[in-house]
Enzyme design. Structure first.
Site, PDB file in Angstrom:
ATOM      1  N   SER A   9       0.838  -1.202   0.000  1.00  0.00           N
ATOM      2  CA  SER A   9       0.000   0.000   0.000  1.00  0.00           C
ATOM      3  C   SER A   9       0.871   1.248   0.000  1.00  0.00           C
ATOM      4  O   SER A   9       1.644   1.470   0.937  1.00  0.00           O
ATOM      5  CB  SER A   9      -0.903   0.020   1.229  1.00  0.00           C
ATOM      6  OG  SER A   9      -1.477   1.297   1.368  1.00  0.00           O
ATOM      7  N   HIS A  34      -1.110  -1.157  -4.359  1.00  0.00           N
ATOM      8  CA  HIS A  34      -2.395  -0.877  -3.713  1.00  0.00           C
ATOM      9  C   HIS A  34      -2.504   0.628  -3.450  1.00  0.00           C
ATOM     10  O   HIS A  34      -1.693   1.202  -2.731  1.00  0.00           O
ATOM     11  CB  HIS A  34      -2.483  -1.657  -2.394  1.00  0.00           C
ATOM     12  CG  HIS A  34      -3.842  -1.615  -1.759  1.00  0.00           C
ATOM     13  ND1 HIS A  34      -4.891  -2.389  -2.194  1.00  0.00           N
ATOM     14  CD2 HIS A  34      -4.324  -0.877  -0.719  1.00  0.00           C
ATOM     15  CE1 HIS A  34      -5.964  -2.145  -1.445  1.00  0.00           C
ATOM     16  NE2 HIS A  34      -5.646  -1.225  -0.547  1.00  0.00           N
ATOM     17  N   ASP A  36      -4.643   3.500  -1.914  1.00  0.00           N
ATOM     18  CA  ASP A  36      -5.715   3.829  -0.970  1.00  0.00           C
ATOM     19  C   ASP A  36      -6.217   5.248  -1.224  1.00  0.00           C
ATOM     20  O   ASP A  36      -5.563   6.228  -0.866  1.00  0.00           O
ATOM     21  CB  ASP A  36      -5.193   3.720   0.464  1.00  0.00           C
ATOM     22  CG  ASP A  36      -5.041   2.277   0.913  1.00  0.00           C
ATOM     23  OD1 ASP A  36      -6.002   1.513   0.747  1.00  0.00           O
ATOM     24  OD2 ASP A  36      -3.972   1.915   1.434  1.00  0.00           O
ATOM     25  N   MET A  38      -8.685   8.099  -0.345  1.00  0.00           N
ATOM     26  CA  MET A  38      -9.533   8.521   0.779  1.00  0.00           C
ATOM     27  C   MET A  38      -9.983   9.965   0.586  1.00  0.00           C
ATOM     28  O   MET A  38      -9.186  10.815   0.187  1.00  0.00           O
ATOM     29  CB  MET A  38      -8.770   8.399   2.091  1.00  0.00           C
ATOM     30  CG  MET A  38      -8.193   7.032   2.354  1.00  0.00           C
ATOM     31  SD  MET A  38      -7.343   6.978   3.942  1.00  0.00           S
ATOM     32  CE  MET A  38      -6.515   5.398   3.826  1.00  0.00           C
ATOM     33  N   HIS A  67      -8.320   1.119  -4.248  1.00  0.00           N
ATOM     34  CA  HIS A  67      -9.267   0.873  -3.150  1.00  0.00           C
ATOM     35  C   HIS A  67      -9.923   2.213  -2.815  1.00  0.00           C
ATOM     36  O   HIS A  67      -9.310   3.085  -2.216  1.00  0.00           O
ATOM     37  CB  HIS A  67      -8.464   0.303  -1.970  1.00  0.00           C
ATOM     38  CG  HIS A  67      -9.253   0.097  -0.722  1.00  0.00           C
ATOM     39  ND1 HIS A  67      -8.653  -0.208   0.479  1.00  0.00           N
ATOM     40  CD2 HIS A  67     -10.584   0.151  -0.468  1.00  0.00           C
ATOM     41  CE1 HIS A  67      -9.574  -0.329   1.406  1.00  0.00           C
ATOM     42  NE2 HIS A  67     -10.757  -0.111   0.858  1.00  0.00           N
ATOM     43  N   MET A  69     -12.020   4.489  -0.841  1.00  0.00           N
ATOM     44  CA  MET A  69     -12.644   4.740   0.465  1.00  0.00           C
ATOM     45  C   MET A  69     -13.290   6.115   0.392  1.00  0.00           C
ATOM     46  O   MET A  69     -12.839   7.078   1.020  1.00  0.00           O
ATOM     47  CB  MET A  69     -11.587   4.657   1.566  1.00  0.00           C
ATOM     48  CG  MET A  69     -11.136   3.232   1.821  1.00  0.00           C
ATOM     49  SD  MET A  69      -9.703   3.146   2.893  1.00  0.00           S
ATOM     50  CE  MET A  69      -8.421   3.006   1.669  1.00  0.00           C
ATOM     51  N   MET A 139     -11.415  -6.034   5.267  1.00  0.00           N
ATOM     52  CA  MET A 139     -10.583  -5.115   6.053  1.00  0.00           C
ATOM     53  C   MET A 139     -10.306  -5.727   7.424  1.00  0.00           C
ATOM     54  O   MET A 139     -11.225  -6.160   8.120  1.00  0.00           O
ATOM     55  CB  MET A 139     -11.298  -3.765   6.239  1.00  0.00           C
ATOM     56  CG  MET A 139     -11.477  -2.963   4.964  1.00  0.00           C
ATOM     57  SD  MET A 139      -9.919  -2.494   4.149  1.00  0.00           S
ATOM     58  CE  MET A 139      -9.136  -1.470   5.413  1.00  0.00           C
ATOM     59  N   ASP A 177      -6.540  -6.587   4.126  1.00  0.00           N
ATOM     60  CA  ASP A 177      -5.885  -5.275   4.217  1.00  0.00           C
ATOM     61  C   ASP A 177      -5.942  -4.771   5.648  1.00  0.00           C
ATOM     62  O   ASP A 177      -7.019  -4.547   6.197  1.00  0.00           O
ATOM     63  CB  ASP A 177      -6.601  -4.292   3.283  1.00  0.00           C
ATOM     64  CG  ASP A 177      -5.966  -2.899   3.262  1.00  0.00           C
ATOM     65  OD1 ASP A 177      -4.965  -2.679   3.984  1.00  0.00           O
ATOM     66  OD2 ASP A 177      -6.467  -2.039   2.531  1.00  0.00           O
TER      67      ASP A 177
END
Length: 217
Positions: A9, A34, A36, A38, A67, A69, A139, A177
């Site tokens: 990540s 990966h 992330d 957000m 991913h 979020m 998660m 994760d």
């Protein structure tokens, strides 16, 4: 058992030299990157967005595992796909009753899709959409920040997901994760995960190639 894939990540990378960090992952044997994403609304943190994915696409052939979020992920799916995402995963908690439609939208862009559940969401909530997915992400920490401690109850969820995946007879990756390290990776693999997200474990390691090899083995 399926081949184990390691997806470091970049949340734990040095953002001031992201290009070098991703090249380092390539050289050290990572299988995916990966990302992330957000938004400060769905989770209490803000990271990066479409531009980062677009720029990473220019410098690496590794699959970009995005991913999301974020709230209303359906608004951004096509832009992330166009930016170069290879896999887009979205949260049940962000989509709720709309999850099936969002997964179908992702697939319509030619990108692999995945459903994600938080530690306090039962697997039952996504059971019906798992056959649509290319990947299911469990998660093992509450999303928002790297470096958190692994929540062991995630192991039972992995087993539940694995049973559903085996029952539907499709080639679906199971990703974990949060808080995965050399100390607990054997447990998560035994429970059914074959794609391991590792942030701090990889980026803080003195020898990244060694830790990636250890996580795989």
């Amino acid at each position: 058992m399926k081949n184990i894939k390691i997806a470091p990540s970049i949340l734990s990378a040095d953002f001031s030299k992201m290009g070098e960090e991703v090249k380092s992952l390539e050289a050290c044997g990572a299988d995916l990157v990966h990302c992330d994403v957000m938004d400060g609304v769905f989770v209490n943190n803000i990271t990066f967005g479409i531009k980062m994915v677009e720029d990473l696409r220019k410098i690496t052939a590794l699959p970009l595992d995005c991913h999301l979020m974020i709230v209303h992920p359906e608004k951004y799916v096509e832009r992330f796909a166009k930016a170069g995402a290879d896999i887009i995963t979205v949260h049940y908690e962000a989509c709720q009753d709309n999850l099936k439609e969002v997964l179908e939208l992702i697939k319509s862009t030619g990108v692999k899709c995945g459903a994600v559940i938080n530690p306090d969401t039962p697997v039952e909530k996504i059971k019906d959409v798992i056959p649509l997915c290319d990947m299911v992400l469990v998660m093992s920490v509450f999303p928002g920040f790297g470096g958190q401690k692994f929540i062991p109850e995630a192991l039972d969820k992995l087993r539940e997901v694995k049973a559903i995946v085996e029952n539907c007879g499709k080639d679906i990756d199971i990703q974990i994760d949060g808080g995965v390290s050399a100390e607990n990776v054997a447990q998560v693999k035994e429970a059914g995960a074959n794609v391991i997200v590792a942030g701090s474990a990889v980026f803080k390691a003195p020898d990244r190639a060694k830790i990636i090899a250890e996580l795989k083995a």
